[in-house]
Design an enzyme around this catalytic site. Structure first.
Site, mmCIF file in Angstrom:
data_model
loop_
_atom_site.group_PDB
_atom_site.id
_atom_site.type_symbol
_atom_site.label_atom_id
_atom_site.label_comp_id
_atom_site.label_asym_id
_atom_site.label_seq_id
_atom_site.Cartn_x
_atom_site.Cartn_y
_atom_site.Cartn_z
ATOM 1 N N GLU A 140 46.124 51.815 4.444
ATOM 2 C CA GLU A 140 47.550 51.656 4.685
ATOM 3 C C GLU A 140 48.282 52.960 5.017
ATOM 4 O OE1 GLU A 140 49.319 49.434 1.484
ATOM 5 O OE2 GLU A 140 48.296 47.588 2.066
ATOM 6 N N GLU B 28 43.322 42.543 2.036
ATOM 7 C CA GLU B 28 44.266 42.320 0.936
ATOM 8 C C GLU B 28 45.192 41.160 1.288
ATOM 9 O OE1 GLU B 28 46.499 45.647 -0.512
ATOM 10 O OE2 GLU B 28 44.797 47.035 -0.382
#
Length: 415
Positions: free
Chosen positions: A233, A335
């Site tokens: 991320e 995720e």
């Protein structure tokens, strides 16, 4: 762990890489061996294979090696970390020796061999393990960086358990040198600004990846590690990440392949190298890559922070039809969760104690889509201390929201 993301749907376009989802979504190595296929005799030199399901079905080991205090606040407090924002802050607060002791106690108890056995009994076949660069302790600046020490032996242990149980293992560099985002405990430090996007930090990250690769290929406990995530991320600003795409990504690929070449690893046994896909918003990860052999991609899908209508019907519909935007292939949805926006999550319409039927359908809608449009999914996360199954796979199974056998979602009629 994501805290802000505009919703972008999935589309996978062709690219030249080492394995591709085919008609039955098989994953093959260079010799054509289906890494998911247990019906075929397995060549012992072709490691990193998955038993059972032809799709990645997994859980993250969140808050194991990169603690996010919101996930396990009770343990964080009992460790003496109290109001500290991150591991970095807690080590400063406790001092190195005391921090090492409490973190090692945490590593030895948060995920146990019994947890791995329970995951296996739930029909899962993959684990994703977030780690920080500080696991290579020689990389840590002794005069300015503070992280717990001794984590590698616990990583070795949990990977050994998972390999013995037949799990496919993804190790993800969650915490990058300098922190890839600001003020987020999932980087291991509560940095005021993201300091990762400079050459010397890229160099430290590639050193970590090279070292990790060497260990994976030389230590039997890591035999089922098949994928390395090279940064979790990064900031969602393409201009900020331009040097990351131009410099760090090619160097990370080269460092991993050079370590494999030096170790005499054959191409069919290479690790898959995983970057966030273009959906994430940090630019096209392939922009400056010249060799996509055994490249892979990660996407994180949280409707909690998405720009969609906040209603049960909207969430089911959006998840069922999540197929429309550009991306890279092959992608693992690394995720996702069952959590909803903070301002409604405890209202009657979303209360997990009374809305199990909705959450059961929504889980089914998500995973069926991720198995159709991607090569599978990894739920965030295995366990929490929140008392809220929307973030905890273990608790959601206990609550009857996630089935013991993930295959059962296809009988729910969610989509």
């Amino acid at each position: 762990m994501l805290y802000s993301l505009g919703y972008i749907a999935l589309l996978f376009i062709s690219s030249a890489c080492g394995w591709m989802p085919e008609e039955h979504r098989s994953m093959t190595n260079k010799t054509g061996f289906n890494l998911f296929d247990t019906a075929t005799d397995h060549n012992s030199t072709d490691k990193r294979w998955l038993p059972g399901s032809g799709k990645i079905r997994g859980v993250n080991l969140g808050s194991l090696f990169v603690i996010e205090p919101w996930i396990n606040s009770d343990e964080w407090s009992s460790m003496g970390c109290g109001e500290q924002h991150s591991e970095f802050d807690c080590v400063i607060h406790l001092g190195q020796m005391q921090a090492n002791a409490v973190f090692q106690s945490h590593w030895g108890s948060w995920i146990t061999q019994a947890d791995i056995a329970q995951m296996q009994s739930y029909g899962l076949n993959t684990i994703r393990i977030p780690v920080g660069y500080w696991m290579l302790e020689s990389l840590v600046y002794a005069d300015s960086e503070n992280f717990p020490q001794g984590g590698f032996s616990y990583l070795e242990q949990v990977c050994g358990w998972a390999s013995d149980a037949g799990f496919y293992i993804i190790i993800d560099m969650h915490g990058a040198p300098g922190a890839q985002v600001s003020q987020n405990a999932d980087t291991g430090q509560w940095a005021s600004t993201p300091g990762f996007y400079v050459s010397w930090q890229y160099n430290r990250a590639t050193q970590f990846l090279s070292w990790l690769t060497q260990n994976i290929h030389s230590n039997n406990n890591f035999r089922n590690v098949g994928m390395i995530g090279i940064v979790n991320e990064p900031v969602q600003i393409a201009d900020t990440t331009a040097t990351m795409r131009q410099t760090y990504y090619p160097n990370a690929f080269n460092a991993i392949r050079a370590a494999e070449s030096a170790a005499g690893v054959s191409a069919n046994n290479y690790l898959h190298i995983q970057a966030m896909n273009q959906n994430w918003g940090s630019g096209d990860p392939n922009q400056y890559l010249t060799d996509l052999y055994f490249a892979a991609y990660d996407d994180h899908r949280y409707l909690k922070w998405a720009n969609v209508e906040v209603s049960q019907a909207s969430y089911i519909s959006t998840s069922c039809t999540d197929t429309d935007a550009g991306g890279n292939t092959p992608t693992v949805v690394g995720e996702f969760s069952l959590s909803v926006p903070d301002d409604v999550q405890w209202t009657a319409a979303w209360d997990p104690s009374t809305q199990q039927a909705f959450y059961k359908q929504w889980f089914a809608a998500q995973v069926m889509t991720y198995e159709r449009t991607a090569i599978g999914w990894v739920f965030w996360t295995w366990k929490t201390q929140l008392g809220d199954y929307r973030w905890s796979y273990q608790d959601a199974v206990t609550a009857g929201v996630i089935p013991v056998n993930p295959e059962d979602v296809y009988s729910y009629g969610a989509c």
